[in-house]
Write an enzyme that holds these catalytic residues in place. Sequence first.
Site, short mmCIF file in Angstrom:
data_model
loop_
_atom_site.label_atom_id
_atom_site.label_comp_id
_atom_site.label_asym_id
_atom_site.label_seq_id
_atom_site.Cartn_x
_atom_site.Cartn_y
_atom_site.Cartn_z
N TYR A 81 8.14 8.65 -4.20
CA TYR A 81 8.34 7.47 -5.12
C TYR A 81 9.81 7.39 -5.60
O TYR A 81 10.28 8.26 -6.27
CB TYR A 81 7.36 7.46 -5.95
CG TYR A 81 5.82 7.23 -5.76
CD1 TYR A 81 5.52 6.77 -4.55
CD2 TYR A 81 5.00 7.64 -6.56
CE1 TYR A 81 4.26 6.37 -4.07
CE2 TYR A 81 3.56 7.42 -6.31
CZ TYR A 81 3.08 6.92 -5.08
OH TYR A 81 1.99 6.51 -4.64
N PRO B 157 -7.08 0.63 -7.23
CA PRO B 157 -8.46 0.09 -7.87
C PRO B 157 -8.39 -1.32 -8.16
O PRO B 157 -9.41 -1.69 -8.35
CB PRO B 157 -8.72 1.21 -8.54
CG PRO B 157 -7.51 1.67 -9.40
CD PRO B 157 -6.66 1.66 -8.20
N LEU B 158 -7.21 -1.78 -8.61
CA LEU B 158 -7.12 -3.23 -9.25
C LEU B 158 -6.64 -3.96 -8.05
O LEU B 158 -5.99 -5.05 -8.32
CB LEU B 158 -6.63 -3.21 -10.70
CG LEU B 158 -7.27 -2.45 -11.49
CD1 LEU B 158 -6.44 -2.62 -12.89
CD2 LEU B 158 -8.51 -2.98 -11.91
N GLY B 159 -6.56 -3.60 -6.79
CA GLY B 159 -5.89 -4.39 -5.86
C GLY B 159 -4.50 -4.75 -6.16
O GLY B 159 -3.87 -5.99 -5.97
#
Length: 332
Positions: free
Chosen positions: A56, A205-207
């Site tokens: 990252y 998890p929240l797209g």
Amino acid sequence: MNQRKLGIGGPVVSAVGLGCMGMSGGYGATSPGEGERAIRHALDLGYSLFDTADFYADGDNERLLGRALAGRRAEAVIVTRGGVRSRTPGGPPVVLDGTPEYLRRACEASLRRLGVERIDVYCLGRVDPRVPVEESVGALVELLTEGKIGHIGLSEVSAETLRRAHGVHPVTVLESEYSLWERHIEDAIQPAARELGVGVLAHTPLGKGFLTGALSSPDELAQRDHRRNHPRWQGENFRRNREMVDEAAALATELGVSRACIALAWLLARGEDLVPIPGSRRLAHLADNAAATELVLSPDHIAHLDGIFRPQRVSGARHPAHRKQASADRDG
């Protein structure tokens, strides 16, 4: 915050963790100190699991996390990954290297950037198709024996590869994408993890923010936001997927919570062996995500959400066309 245990013999962590990738770009520009403030605020809210990777921002994300945790190391469980030499923002891994020699150098470099003596969970970021996973895991076992890492993890692998790796040494954590609109792990990967006693970290998890309903059009994204290249955010796909999010909004309104809270609570209800790791730089979002650990959905609520987000209704591929699965693990 409520807590969960990651895998058999793994660490006890907050039921929702914090993904740190977006604090170093990928979703538009970031302001100086924003990420560090968010991490320290997350600690205050009870977050204890922080997920990063050496690829990252070419290691800058690990440095950021290390600075933010200075003086509060005992409050945090650090998860980082190696085996990917570099990555374009939001794009595919550029070079994979799962050789024992490289993984040792990568882990030692991560220790220096994070400013810690031991990494709590060290994951193989992707399986190098040129190197048997048994060899890569063998290198991680050496690091474990030396006390440089506390637990072994894998990222985005198939059920078969997970079993092979676990045969070398027990794997504590599997990190894989899992959300209301991405449920590929349910067929074989999650059952294998449960059989082996491997905890699951659900990334995205929240797209990538889609499931929060925050944006009404992809045109609202910053020019450098990698989501502009994502199939599910484009054209007719965006409109169709937005219909599902809007339908779920009715349930959120009924329960008096946000759509993000609903999406995370749905994941938390999939089992005590799972911890979602949403990313956010905004302090209000951190509090809202943490609140999902207190929301208990009824079986009827869960069935309703399952119906809205049934896999065949989701429009668009999981990844952009240019992003190919880096390893042979096609179901990962």
